[in-house]
Design a protein around this motif. Sequence first.
Motif, short mmCIF file in Angstrom:
data_model
loop_
_atom_site.label_atom_id
_atom_site.label_comp_id
_atom_site.label_asym_id
_atom_site.label_seq_id
_atom_site.Cartn_x
_atom_site.Cartn_y
_atom_site.Cartn_z
N PHE A 23 0.85 -1.37 0.09
CA PHE A 23 -0.08 -0.17 0.05
C PHE A 23 0.91 1.30 -0.14
CE2 PHE A 23 -3.53 -2.47 2.13
CZ PHE A 23 -4.49 -2.42 1.13
N GLN A 24 2.02 1.41 0.91
CA GLN A 24 2.68 2.43 0.88
C GLN A 24 3.20 2.57 -0.40
OE1 GLN A 24 6.09 2.50 3.95
NE2 GLN A 24 5.61 4.50 4.12
N ARG A 53 -7.02 12.73 -1.73
CA ARG A 53 -7.49 11.12 -1.03
C ARG A 53 -6.13 10.18 -1.15
NH1 ARG A 53 -10.96 8.08 -4.57
NH2 ARG A 53 -10.64 9.60 -6.16
N VAL A 54 -5.16 10.16 -2.16
CA VAL A 54 -4.10 9.45 -1.79
C VAL A 54 -3.12 9.92 -0.67
CG1 VAL A 54 -2.14 9.12 -2.99
CG2 VAL A 54 -3.98 8.76 -4.34
N GLU A 55 -3.12 11.14 -0.39
CA GLU A 55 -2.22 11.80 0.59
C GLU A 55 -2.96 11.20 1.95
OE1 GLU A 55 -0.14 15.59 -1.50
OE2 GLU A 55 -2.15 15.77 -0.47
N VAL A 61 -1.87 4.56 6.04
CA VAL A 61 -1.34 3.52 5.98
C VAL A 61 -0.02 3.54 6.98
CG1 VAL A 61 0.23 2.22 4.43
CG2 VAL A 61 -2.12 2.63 3.84
N ASN A 62 0.66 4.96 6.80
CA ASN A 62 1.92 5.11 7.82
C ASN A 62 1.65 4.98 9.11
OD1 ASN A 62 3.52 5.69 5.70
ND2 ASN A 62 3.31 7.59 5.36
N ALA A 63 0.33 5.58 9.57
CA ALA A 63 0.01 5.40 11.00
C ALA A 63 -0.33 3.87 11.32
CB ALA A 63 -1.07 6.17 11.33
N TRP A 85 -8.54 1.12 0.96
CA TRP A 85 -6.94 1.48 0.50
C TRP A 85 -7.06 0.51 -0.81
CZ3 TRP A 85 -4.10 0.34 5.70
CH2 TRP A 85 -4.36 1.13 6.50
N HIS A 86 -7.30 -0.73 -0.71
CA HIS A 86 -7.19 -1.37 -2.03
C HIS A 86 -8.14 -0.73 -3.10
CE1 HIS A 86 -7.72 -4.64 -5.13
NE2 HIS A 86 -6.70 -5.05 -4.87
#
Length: 113
Positions: A23-24, A53-55, A61-63, A85-86
């Motif tokens: 995902f990242q 939305r991507v940001e 995802v990072n969290a 996310w997918h």
Amino acid sequence: MLFSDVPDPELLKTLLEPLLNDFQYWLSRAKVLLSTEEISFLSPEAHSDLLARVEQTLQEVNAAQSLFHATGCQVGLDGSAIVRWHTLVAECWKIMIHYRLGQGSQGSPIEQS
């Protein structure tokens, strides 16, 4: 998004770590493309919305990755977050493919399909 009642941490590490990395990776690639290129077949509003939305999803995802590692791989992810996310990654793949295909030709790659 996260829950703590999960099975074996090694199983979670085996399943979730590569998924979060993917995902990242793909969201980061989409962010670079949307931040640096004009996508002629997207309206400025759609382009801006997709980038936002991507940001936002990249931050999520990072969290999730940080919490996952901070807890020793003992937290799972809610399935609805993974699906969301997918879905966004799949939308970005479609945009990236159309953009790459359209670089060598005239007009919108969507119109050419």
